[in-house]
Scaffold this motif. Structure first.
Motif, short mmCIF file in Angstrom:
data_model
loop_
_atom_site.label_atom_id
_atom_site.label_comp_id
_atom_site.label_asym_id
_atom_site.label_seq_id
_atom_site.Cartn_x
_atom_site.Cartn_y
_atom_site.Cartn_z
N UNK A 90 0.93 -1.05 -0.16
CA UNK A 90 -0.16 -0.09 0.08
C UNK A 90 0.78 1.22 -0.25
N UNK A 91 0.71 2.12 -1.00
CA UNK A 91 1.48 3.28 -0.82
C UNK A 91 1.42 4.20 0.05
N UNK A 92 2.67 4.79 0.91
CA UNK A 92 2.52 5.86 1.69
C UNK A 92 2.60 7.16 1.31
N UNK A 93 1.73 8.23 1.70
CA UNK A 93 1.49 9.44 1.08
C UNK A 93 2.15 10.43 2.14
N UNK A 94 3.31 10.27 2.90
CA UNK A 94 3.73 10.98 3.86
C UNK A 94 4.36 12.44 3.37
N UNK A 95 5.06 12.14 2.14
CA UNK A 95 5.51 13.26 1.48
C UNK A 95 4.74 14.33 0.73
N UNK A 96 3.36 13.80 0.57
CA UNK A 96 2.39 14.85 0.13
C UNK A 96 2.19 15.89 1.01
N UNK A 97 1.82 17.13 0.67
CA UNK A 97 1.36 18.22 1.18
C UNK A 97 0.34 18.20 1.82
N UNK A 98 -0.29 18.69 3.06
CA UNK A 98 -1.68 18.64 3.63
C UNK A 98 -2.46 19.19 2.59
N UNK A 99 -3.75 18.80 2.66
CA UNK A 99 -4.73 19.31 1.60
C UNK A 99 -4.85 20.87 1.49
#
Length: 149
Positions: A90-99
Motif C-alpha cells: 500500500x503506497x504511503x503518502x507522507x511526503x504529500x502536502x496537507x490538503x
C-alpha cells in the motif's frame, strides 16, 4: 511539486456525472504538491509547461509549445504522485502536502497558467474525478520542481 504532462488531442474531467473541465488539443497536467513546496515551485512548473516544445512543427519536429499551437491545459490535482511504493503493498503518502496547503499551491499553479495566456480547465480539488485523456503521440513527460539541475 511533481507533474505528469501529456500531450493530448482532447481531455476532460467529470465529477458526479457532470463534466467540469475539458480541452481539445493541448496538455493534460496531473499535478502533485509535496511537503515543503512553495509558490516558486508552482510558478516554475507552470512557466516550464507553457514553454515546453513538445508539439510538432511543419517538418515534424518537436519545436512548438502549447502556446504556439493555441492549445489549452487541463490541470488535475493528484496527490498520489507522491505515493511511495518502496515498502509493502500500500503506497504511503507522507511526503504529500496537507490538503489545505496543496489546494493553495494548486490554485497558484492554475493562476500562473492563466496569466501566461493559456486557456485552462480544471477538475475539482479533493473530489473523485473521472479523467478521460486521448493521448497524442503519445508524448508524456515527468517534471519535478525539486530536481532542477
Amino acid at each position: 511539486m511533481r507533474a505528469v504532462v501529456q500531450r493530448v488531442l482532447r481531455g476532460s474531467v467529470t465529477v458526479d456525472d457532470t463534466t467540469v473541465g475539458q480541452i481539445d488539443q493541448g496538455l493534460v497536467v496531473l499535478l502533485g504538491v509535496g511537503q515543503g513546496d512553495t509558490v516558486d515551485d508552482a510558478r516554475y512548473l507552470a512557466d516550464k509547461i507553457c514553454q515546453l516544445r513538445i508539439f510538432t512543427d511543419e517538418q515534424g519536429k518537436l519545436n512548438l509549445s502549447v502556446q504556439d499551437v493555441g492549445g489549452g491545459v487541463l490541470a488535475i490535482s493528484q496527490f498520489t504522485l507522491y505515493g511511495d511504493c518502496r515498502k509493502g503493498r500500500r503506497p504511503g503518502y507522507s511526503k504529500a502536502a496537507l490538503p489545505e496547503e496543496a489546494k493553495e499551491l494548486y490554485e497558484s499553479f492554475v493562476q500562473r497558467l492563466i496569466c501566461n495566456g493559456l486557456p485552462t480547465a480544471t477538475g475539482i480539488f479533493q473530489e473523485h474525478m473521472v479523467v478521460e485523456i486521448i493521448n497524442d503521440g503519445p508524448v508524456t513527460l515527468l517534471l519535478d520542481s525539486n530536481k532542477i539541475f
